[in-house]
Scaffold this motif. Structure first.
Motif, short mmCIF file in Angstrom:
data_model
loop_
_atom_site.label_atom_id
_atom_site.label_comp_id
_atom_site.label_asym_id
_atom_site.label_seq_id
_atom_site.Cartn_x
_atom_site.Cartn_y
_atom_site.Cartn_z
N SER A 1 0.80 -1.23 -0.01
CA SER A 1 0.02 0.05 0.08
C SER A 1 0.75 1.20 0.02
O SER A 1 0.51 2.25 -0.41
CB SER A 1 -0.81 -0.11 1.33
OG SER A 1 -0.14 -0.14 2.47
N ARG B 1 1.68 1.98 -3.46
CA ARG B 1 0.34 2.49 -4.18
C ARG B 1 0.32 3.81 -3.76
O ARG B 1 -0.33 4.66 -4.57
CB ARG B 1 -0.70 1.54 -3.77
CG ARG B 1 -2.21 2.16 -4.46
CD ARG B 1 -2.12 2.00 -6.05
NE ARG B 1 -1.74 0.96 -6.57
CZ ARG B 1 -1.80 0.42 -7.74
NH1 ARG B 1 -1.92 1.53 -8.69
NH2 ARG B 1 -1.67 -0.69 -8.32
N THR B 2 0.39 4.34 -2.61
CA THR B 2 0.16 5.61 -2.42
C THR B 2 1.15 6.67 -2.90
O THR B 2 0.79 7.67 -3.39
CB THR B 2 0.55 5.99 -0.65
OG1 THR B 2 -0.26 5.02 0.02
CG2 THR B 2 0.70 7.16 -0.31
N TRP C 1 2.07 5.94 -5.88
CA TRP C 1 1.86 6.00 -7.25
C TRP C 1 0.97 7.02 -7.36
O TRP C 1 0.62 7.58 -8.47
CB TRP C 1 1.27 4.54 -7.56
CG TRP C 1 0.79 4.48 -8.84
CD1 TRP C 1 1.42 4.21 -10.25
CD2 TRP C 1 -0.67 4.40 -9.26
NE1 TRP C 1 0.26 4.41 -11.15
CE2 TRP C 1 -0.90 4.32 -10.73
CE3 TRP C 1 -1.78 4.87 -8.61
CZ2 TRP C 1 -2.09 4.28 -11.46
CZ3 TRP C 1 -3.17 4.96 -9.25
CH2 TRP C 1 -2.99 4.62 -10.57
N VAL C 2 -0.22 7.08 -6.33
CA VAL C 2 -1.18 8.00 -6.51
C VAL C 2 -0.68 9.44 -6.39
O VAL C 2 -1.22 10.52 -7.21
CB VAL C 2 -2.27 7.71 -5.38
CG1 VAL C 2 -3.20 8.91 -5.12
CG2 VAL C 2 -3.03 6.46 -5.50
N LEU C 3 0.22 9.68 -5.68
CA LEU C 3 0.93 11.11 -5.52
C LEU C 3 1.54 11.56 -6.67
O LEU C 3 1.50 12.56 -7.14
CB LEU C 3 1.91 11.09 -4.34
CG LEU C 3 1.18 10.95 -3.11
CD1 LEU C 3 2.48 11.01 -1.78
CD2 LEU C 3 0.33 12.23 -2.45
N GLU C 4 2.21 10.45 -7.39
CA GLU C 4 2.89 10.80 -8.51
C GLU C 4 1.65 11.19 -9.71
O GLU C 4 2.13 12.07 -10.64
CB GLU C 4 3.69 9.40 -9.06
CG GLU C 4 4.41 9.57 -10.19
CD GLU C 4 5.02 8.35 -11.07
OE1 GLU C 4 6.13 8.64 -11.51
OE2 GLU C 4 4.58 7.29 -10.85
N LYS C 5 0.67 10.32 -9.87
CA LYS C 5 -0.61 10.87 -10.78
C LYS C 5 -1.02 12.09 -10.45
O LYS C 5 -1.22 12.67 -11.46
CB LYS C 5 -1.42 9.66 -10.82
CG LYS C 5 -1.11 8.16 -11.16
CD LYS C 5 -0.81 8.19 -12.54
CE LYS C 5 -0.39 6.78 -12.99
NZ LYS C 5 0.34 6.77 -14.35
N LEU C 6 -1.11 12.53 -9.32
CA LEU C 6 -1.48 13.70 -8.78
C LEU C 6 -0.44 15.00 -9.15
O LEU C 6 -0.73 16.09 -9.28
CB LEU C 6 -1.90 14.00 -7.26
CG LEU C 6 -3.14 13.23 -7.07
CD1 LEU C 6 -3.14 13.17 -5.53
CD2 LEU C 6 -4.29 13.70 -7.66
#
Length: 330
Positions: free
Chosen positions: A292, A295-296, A298-303
């Motif tokens: 996880s 994945r966190t 990854w989300v920060l990178e997408k943002l």
């Protein structure tokens, strides 16, 4: 020193490459005093006592949905403050955050109550330098390979090392963090984030239920039990994951993968890959390995809030697998 308010602007350095660094980035020195040891003992002992009474308390009806709704988010927010912030960002530089993310992760990690960020990073970098050898702050193999030695070593790796009088030199192991004004300020004010972490659950519990009982149960589950569970899960990476577990990757120590710790540790228990490739932003790189923390990130990178993420490269991972190693020449 006032805290800077414009968290979106570039960080301001505390010192340049040619300036002298401060002696320490924390309020304490490089030697642990008795007051620190007593406080540490309380923060370890009280949550442990809470574990003993948690099951009968829950069975007796002193656990409600409000307590769960407060405790779980507090657990996972502060957990990822450690795993994503303290560990993968500040210790290993697995990605580059904007200033708001950097400060947020340092604050959330501080609220896990595992020590100031600069001290934590110094300890962990020293661990990697001497992993499972003389000089490692918390190897379970410190006292040898015998059953008695391993039992003693597991206690040392899990919690005993925290009481060592001599602290890891911050100037030697974390000079980059000591040049960062934000991180030094957060480290020196660790006590304030500790109080904040302790206070949020009972305040929320009292406001949601509008009762003193709601505040009390939220304090028990959302503060005491949550802090104790978080501590022992993360400390298990030091102890259990260096004593047992699968070792599919080549590393120079005894780090292993312990699957049943993966979810509550945020993916940190895929520890063998981490020691084989410390700067990787993902530790669970094989099929079915839940991570996880990765994945966190990854989300920060997408943002668009973090950049230059050091994701694992397939060829590099394949090359580190034990099964792919070439046999030594005769």
């Amino acid at each position: 020193m006032p805290i800077p308010f414009d968290i979106w602007s570039p960080p301001v350095s505390l010192a340049t490459e040619t300036d002298d660094l401060p002696d320490t980035a924390t309020r304490g020195g490089e030697t642990q005093g008795w007051a620190e040891r007593i406080a540490l003992g309380l923060f370890i002992g009280l949550p442990l006592l809470a574990f003993v009474v948690a099951i009968p308390v829950a069975w007796g009806g002193w656990l409600g949905w409000v307590d769960i709704a407060i405790a779980l988010p507090m657990y996972f927010l502060t957990l990822h403050g450690i795993t994503v912030g303290y560990h993968r960002l500040f210790t290993h530089k697995s990605f580059k955050p904007n200033r708001a993310v950097k400060i947020s992760l340092a604050v959330l990690g501080s609220m896990a109550i595992e020590g100031p960020v600069v001290r934590w990073v110094a300890d962990h970098r020293k661990h990697h330098k001497f992993s499972d050898r003389d000089g490692d702050p918390h190897s379970p193999w410190k006292y040898g390979n015998s059953t008695r030695g391993l039992v003693r070593g597991l206690w040392h790796a899990h919690v005993g090392w925290l009481f060592d009088a001599e602290q890891t030199p911050q100037r030697q192991y974390a000079p980059d963090l000591m040049k960062d004004r934000d991180l030094v300020w957060i480290s020196r004010n660790f006590w304030a984030f500790t109080l904040l972490s302790l206070a949020i659950p009972p305040v929320l519990g009292g406001l949601i239920t509008w009762s003193w009982q709601g505040a009390a149960t939220a304090f028990f589950w959302g503060t005491i039990v949550r802090v104790g569970l978080l501590h022992h899960l993360t400390w298990s990476i030091n102890s259990i994951c260096h004593a047992v577990g699968d070792r599919p990757f080549v590393s120079r120590d005894r780090s292993g993968n312990v699957w049943w710790l993966a979810i509550p540790s945020g993916g940190e228990s895929w520890h063998n890959l981490h020691h084989a490739d410390p700067t990787s932003a993902r530790h669970g790189v094989l099929r079915g390995q839940i991570d996880s923390s990765a994945r966190t990130i990854w989300v920060l990178e997408k943002l668009g809030w973090v950049t230059d993420v050091r994701w694992p490269v397939k060829d590099r991972i394949e090359g580190k697998l034990v099964k792919n190693q070439q046999p030594a020449a005769a």
